[in-house]
Scaffold this active site. Structure first.
Site, PDB file in Angstrom:
ATOM      1  N   ASP A 159      18.835 -20.396  -9.170  1.00  0.00           N
ATOM      2  CA  ASP A 159      17.509 -20.199  -8.570  1.00  0.00           C
ATOM      3  C   ASP A 159      17.660 -19.039  -7.581  1.00  0.00           C
ATOM      4  OD1 ASP A 159      14.802 -20.989  -8.145  1.00  0.00           O
ATOM      5  OD2 ASP A 159      15.379 -21.989  -6.295  1.00  0.00           O
ATOM      6  N   PRO A 189      16.991 -23.756   0.977  1.00  0.00           N
ATOM      7  CA  PRO A 189      17.256 -24.845   1.922  1.00  0.00           C
ATOM      8  C   PRO A 189      17.550 -26.186   1.266  1.00  0.00           C
ATOM      9  CG  PRO A 189      14.904 -24.461   1.790  1.00  0.00           C
ATOM     10  CD  PRO A 189      15.544 -23.429   0.910  1.00  0.00           C
ATOM     11  N   CYS A 249      10.782 -17.633  -8.045  1.00  0.00           N
ATOM     12  CA  CYS A 249       9.392 -17.877  -7.669  1.00  0.00           C
ATOM     13  C   CYS A 249       8.678 -16.533  -7.568  1.00  0.00           C
ATOM     14  CB  CYS A 249       9.290 -18.691  -6.384  1.00  0.00           C
ATOM     15  SG  CYS A 249      10.214 -17.998  -5.006  1.00  0.00           S
ATOM     16  N   SER A 279      15.920 -27.968  -1.584  1.00  0.00           N
ATOM     17  CA  SER A 279      14.974 -28.877  -2.249  1.00  0.00           C
ATOM     18  C   SER A 279      15.462 -29.256  -3.650  1.00  0.00           C
ATOM     19  CB  SER A 279      13.594 -28.236  -2.402  1.00  0.00           C
ATOM     20  OG  SER A 279      13.325 -27.385  -1.352  1.00  0.00           O
ATOM     21  N   LYS A 280      15.967 -28.244  -4.344  1.00  0.00           N
ATOM     22  CA  LYS A 280      16.402 -28.540  -5.727  1.00  0.00           C
ATOM     23  C   LYS A 280      17.751 -29.254  -5.724  1.00  0.00           C
ATOM     24  CE  LYS A 280      13.743 -24.695  -7.494  1.00  0.00           C
ATOM     25  NZ  LYS A 280      13.564 -23.968  -6.211  1.00  0.00           N
TER      26      LYS A 280
HETATM   27  C1  LIG Z   1      14.896 -18.919  -3.764  1.00  0.00           C
HETATM   28  S1  LIG Z   1      15.990 -19.339  -2.533  1.00  0.00           S
HETATM   29  C2  LIG Z   1      16.709 -20.786  -3.170  1.00  0.00           C
HETATM   30  C3  LIG Z   1      15.863 -22.008  -3.001  1.00  0.00           C
HETATM   31  C4  LIG Z   1      16.625 -23.266  -3.304  1.00  0.00           C
HETATM   32  N1  LIG Z   1      17.139 -23.259  -4.653  1.00  0.00           N
HETATM   33  C5  LIG Z   1      15.787 -24.502  -3.103  1.00  0.00           C
HETATM   34  O1  LIG Z   1      15.278 -25.053  -4.071  1.00  0.00           O
HETATM   35  O2  LIG Z   1      15.658 -24.956  -1.965  1.00  0.00           O
HETATM   36  C6  LIG Z   1      17.270 -18.188  -2.740  1.00  0.00           C
HETATM   37  C7  LIG Z   1      18.504 -18.439  -1.890  1.00  0.00           C
HETATM   38  O3  LIG Z   1      19.493 -17.515  -2.315  1.00  0.00           O
HETATM   39  C8  LIG Z   1      20.311 -17.217  -1.218  1.00  0.00           C
HETATM   40  N2  LIG Z   1      21.039 -15.988  -1.571  1.00  0.00           N
HETATM   41  C9  LIG Z   1      20.666 -14.698  -1.463  1.00  0.00           C
HETATM   42  N3  LIG Z   1      21.631 -13.911  -1.947  1.00  0.00           N
HETATM   43  C10 LIG Z   1      22.624 -14.716  -2.369  1.00  0.00           C
HETATM   44  C11 LIG Z   1      23.891 -14.489  -2.952  1.00  0.00           C
HETATM   45  N4  LIG Z   1      24.322 -13.276  -3.205  1.00  0.00           N
HETATM   46  N5  LIG Z   1      24.656 -15.557  -3.233  1.00  0.00           N
HETATM   47  C12 LIG Z   1      24.233 -16.817  -2.959  1.00  0.00           C
HETATM   48  N6  LIG Z   1      23.049 -17.080  -2.407  1.00  0.00           N
HETATM   49  C13 LIG Z   1      22.253 -16.040  -2.131  1.00  0.00           C
HETATM   50  C14 LIG Z   1      19.357 -17.101  -0.071  1.00  0.00           C
HETATM   51  O4  LIG Z   1      20.024 -17.306   1.156  1.00  0.00           O
HETATM   52  C15 LIG Z   1      18.348 -18.194  -0.401  1.00  0.00           C
HETATM   53  O5  LIG Z   1      18.664 -19.347   0.301  1.00  0.00           O
END
Ligand SMILES: C[S@@+](CC[C@H](N)C(=O)[O-])C[C@H]1O[C@@H](n2cnc3c(N)ncnc32)[C@H](O)[C@@H]1O
Length: 823
Positions: free
Chosen positions: A293, A199, A346, A201-202
């Site tokens: 991430d 969402p 995480c 944050s980073k």
């Molecule tokens: C751990 S969260 C990221 C948190 C984010 N970096 C933050 O700090 O708010 C992982 C994210 O990867 C996305 N995701 C999952 N598969 C993906 C893909 N193949 N390509 C891009 N994003 C993907 C998900 O929708 C999710 O929002």
């Protein structure tokens, strides 16, 4: 309710309602007591109807004990900590105009007013800066977010956090989640790709970093491209980053593993270098910094997401390994030579962490090194990455790929094991005999009589040799919860030394060497060619368990309603009709041929549910805006404006983009609109309906800080008393202003939008002077009055800032308890 002057009884209750306190004894101020007690009893007492989550999972315990995730003597402390609630943490936005005021408020007001005296005479600190975060910008409280919400005594602090969070001056974020961007070593001019950003944050943190040292009214040279595959989460990301009001951000919606590179040579064919390539500074989308991430099983967030206890199984990590490798490899190919990439999760699972890092190193050969960052952020307590781990598949422990049964080879791949060696790579291990023994014994190591053989979880390593990686995986960082009362996180930092090798059919690891900088480098693969980012092999796709994946970091989960958000209705296809007059060029210089060519290229990019992006070159409208506000020539204006609707005569909003974002947009147009852009630019002007004015576009509150130092007209200073009147009543007739000079100057403004600046020093000012401490508000000069044009939240912030600046006069300025109404 204020924190000052609370009664002793109140303070006692306050102290009793907490767990996880930091106690600073007078003799040892640095001593930190980690809170690891189970909070369930307290919670149940205060809320008898509350049903705690089950904080147990036998498979989880067995898995991580076997992986040796922490030494056996720490096991109980580790588990107790995982079962306790996570303290709330937040970060001050260092690019906000008033970040120093916020810092001072925390240090001088809340830190003191929330400080308590423990029963043993020691001081109990309720909030404190995180020692490892630079410049005291990140803070942690001893309370969980739930406790902050529920505890009456903390109401004032909680309200403060809520307001500042909404405005964008602080961001609530789990402490360990703030770590990966810190290791990216971001500079203001960097082009940064945040591959899995929602969402956000980073992303927000990265934006803070590039904006940190920018002067008011100027923009950094860099930009952030934040991407996420999930449309709904992309909308969260847009909502979250809107608080930043930045012109240096692009939000896209792609699978990160297939992220486009907008390579012009490829698009335009070989041989004839097209004219437009020469006009751009960049001909391919490459980045100085990449944050990877990735989606992960998320068991490092157990403390704030206790439902994971119930859902967790070892298959989650195995199912994600392939996707994580793919995403990281794509990130590596989009990274410039000399650039830095951070890979993070995480999760605590080595299959999602060290195994992925090892596979990246193997695939990249000598072109990439894993950096030793042990001297960076020395106060952050972390542990080295693992060199040994095992794979669990269907409840069976496997120590090498040779033990994987034929039927499971699609799910369990060589790269998951420490050596990374495949079936054919390790005849020297003499595993052929063992493999045939496994086959003889039946599927997955079950003997025919049903008794487990080598995969018996009770005796997993006694029969087979354990594999250990020869890669320097100790350079990875593991953050474990009980070291500093946090969540768990994994971080690895890479440096790209040269172009990636051409994809090899088999990803063999070659023994490595240590470079002059002391960093490990795997041996180069023999065939190395300068390839562009499109040519890197796409690896096997795993990740079919995405529905189970924890998306992590959902600190801010409120959906915004913005015109630029992605449409989630798959049936809606926006037909992009581009008007003849829209031209692609820097500063509108392109000739007719280029326009035709560009339009053709643009027509190729039709993204479902996405509004088009068009440079706004309408001479008449842009010229009118410039003249009305007296925008200085020195401000880069023309060519930086974009709109998102095709009907150029009915433009509602005009967005401003930085030079860096402009370059990327131009490249994207020329490359056939490969980027699926969900949001871009800072909303700077908005059309004001049904008004008589020379200029129908008013400056938005987001656009005001950037534009203010560059406008010479429609700007007026108000004395504190009149400024206060405006904030309080929102619309004031000229005759009702107290200060005659202000009344006269305000009445001489043209009808339309204007900026009213607080003359806090009460000086006589002939020339507008704008700096970081300037407090200004967007207004409308009507026939007989001045009307405020900002929302209630912005008014609330302005009131707070005004009172801080004019503290000695606050009695005369305090608003008379009249409600402030939203615009
Ligand atoms: C751990 S969260 C990221 C948190 C984010 N970096 C933050 O700090 O708010 C992982 C994210 O990867 C996305 N995701 C999952 N598969 C993906 C893909 N193949 N390509 C891009 N994003 C993907 C998900 O929708 C999710 O929002």
């Amino acid at each position: 309710m204020g924190g000052r002057g609370r009664s002793r009884t109140q303070r006692k209750h306050f102290a009793q309602s907490r767990e996880n306190n930091w106690k600073y004894t007078k003799n040892d101020p640095e001593q930190q007591q980690n809170g690891t007690a189970d909070n369930n009893n307290n919670r149940e007492n205060s809320n008898p109807s509350w049903k705690p989550f089950v904080t147990q999972n036998i498979a989880f315990e067995e898995y991580y004990k076997e992986q040796g995730i922490v030494p056996p003597e720490e096991w109980n402390t580790f588990m107790d900590c995982l079962r306790s609630e996570l303290p709330a943490a937040f970060r001050i936005n260092s690019s906000s105009q008033c970040y120093l005021e916020i810092q001072a408020k925390l240090e001088n007001d809340f830190m003191k007013s929330l400080q308590e005296e423990g029963t043993d005479g020691s001081e109990v600190v309720a909030i404190r800066p995180l020692p490892w975060y630079p410049e005291n910008l990140a803070w942690q409280s001893t309370f969980s977010r739930k406790q902050l919400r529920k505890n009456k005594i903390l109401e004032r602090f909680h309200e403060f956090l809520k307001l500042q969070n909404e405005i964008g001056n602080i961001t609530r974020q789990e402490a360990v989640s703030m770590v990966p961007p810190l290791f990216l070593d971001v500079r203001p001019d960097d082009f940064i790709l945040d591959m899995c950003a929602a969402p956000g944050s980073k992303t927000f943190q990265l934006l803070e970093m590039i904006h940190h040292s920018a002067e008011l009214g100027s923009l950094p040279g860099g930009m952030v491209l934040a991407n996420d595959v999930d449309v709904q989460r992309c909308n969260l990301l847009i909502h979250q980053t809107k608080r930043m009001s930045t012109a240096n951000l692009i939000v896209t919606n792609h699978e990160a593993q297939h992220f486009p590179s907008c390579h012009l040579k490829r698009t335009c064919g070989e041989g004839s270098e097209p004219q437009e390539v020469k006009e751009l500074d960049i001909d391919q989308l490459l980045f100085d910094r990449v944050l990877c991430d990735v989606p992960c099983s998320g068991d490092g967030t157990l403390r704030k997401a206790p439902d994971i206890w119930r859902r967790w199984n070892a298959g989650m990590g195995n199912g994600l390994h392939g996707l994580q490798v793919q995403i990281a490899m794509r990130g590596m190919s989009l990274l410039k030579v000399g650039g830095r990439m951070v890979y993070s999760t995480c999760s605590m699972n080595p299959i999602e962490n060290e195994a992925v890092v090892a596979e990246i190193l193997r695939r990249c050969g000598g072109s990439v090194e894993l950096i030793d960052v042990s001297s960076e952020l020395p106060q952050l307590v972390r542990r080295p990455g693992l060199k040994k781990w095992k794979v669990q598949d269907k409840g069976m422990w496997l120590t090498s790929y040779n033990e994987v049964h034929d039927s499971r080879r699609a799910a369990v791949v060589p790269g998951m094991f420490p050596s990374g060696k495949g079936y054919m790579d390790a005849p020297e291990h003499g595993d052929d005999a063992r493999r045939s023994q496994l086959r003889d014994n039946g599927s997955n190591g079950h003997s025919q009589n049903g008794v487990g053989t080598v995969q018996d979880p009770a005796t997993p390593t006694t029969i087979l040799d354990e594999e250990a990686s020869t890669l320097p995986l100790e350079r990875c960082m593991r953050i474990v919860p009980h070291d500093q009362n946090s969540g768990a996180f994994f971080i690895a930092v890479f440096h790209k030394l040269s172009p990636l090798p051409v994809a090899q059919k088999k990803h063999c690891y070659q023994p490595g060497k240590t470079t002059s900088t002391g960093n490990f480098q795997a041996q180069s693969l023999p065939k190395v060619k300068d390839i562009n980012a499109d040519e890197v092999e796409q690896v096997d796709s795993v990740g079919n368990q995405l529905s189970e994946v924890t998306m992590g970091d959902a600190d801010i989960l409120e959906n915004g309603n913005d015109e630029a958000t992605l449409d989630t209705d798959p049936s809606k296809i926006v037909e992009v009709k581009r008007p003849e007059l829209i031209k692609l060029s820097s500063d509108g210089k392109a000739g007719p041929e280029l326009v035709t060519r560009s339009r053709k290229l643009q027509m190729r990019g039709r993204w479902r549910g996405i509004d088009p992006i068009l440079f706004y070159h309408e001479e008449a409208a842009v010229g009118q805006i410039k003249a009305f506000y007296g925008i200085k020539e020195s401000f880069p204006f023309k060519g930086h404006l974009i709109v998102r609707n095709t009907d150029i005569d009915h433009v509602k909003r005009v967005y401003y983009v930085s030079k860096s974002v402009k370059e990327v947009l131009e490249l994207n147009f020329l490359a056939g609109e490969q980027l699926k852009i969900a949001a871009v630019g800072l909303k700077m002007f908005e059309r004001q309906k049904d008004v008589s004015t020379e200029c129908v576009f008013r400056i938005t509150s987001e656009g005001m800080p950037l534009l203010l130092p560059h406008i010479t007209k429609q700007i007026v200073y108000a004395s504190p008393v009149d400024f206060k009147l405006l904030l309080q009543y929102k619309s004031i007739k000229f005759g009702d202003f107290v200060d005659a000079e202000f009344r006269e100057k305000a009445s001489k403004l043209q009808f339309g939008c204007c900026a009213v600046i607080l003359n806090k020093d009460k000086k006589t000012l002939s020339e507008p002077q704008v700096d970081a401490s300037t407090i200004a508000i967007g207004c409308w000069r009507g026939r007989n009055s001045i009307t405020v044009m900002v929302i209630a939240l912005d008014i609330q912030e302005l009131v707070e800032r005004m009172l801080t600046y004019l503290e000695e006069d606050s009695d005369s300025l305090l608003l008379e308890n009249k409600p402030l109404i939203a615009a």
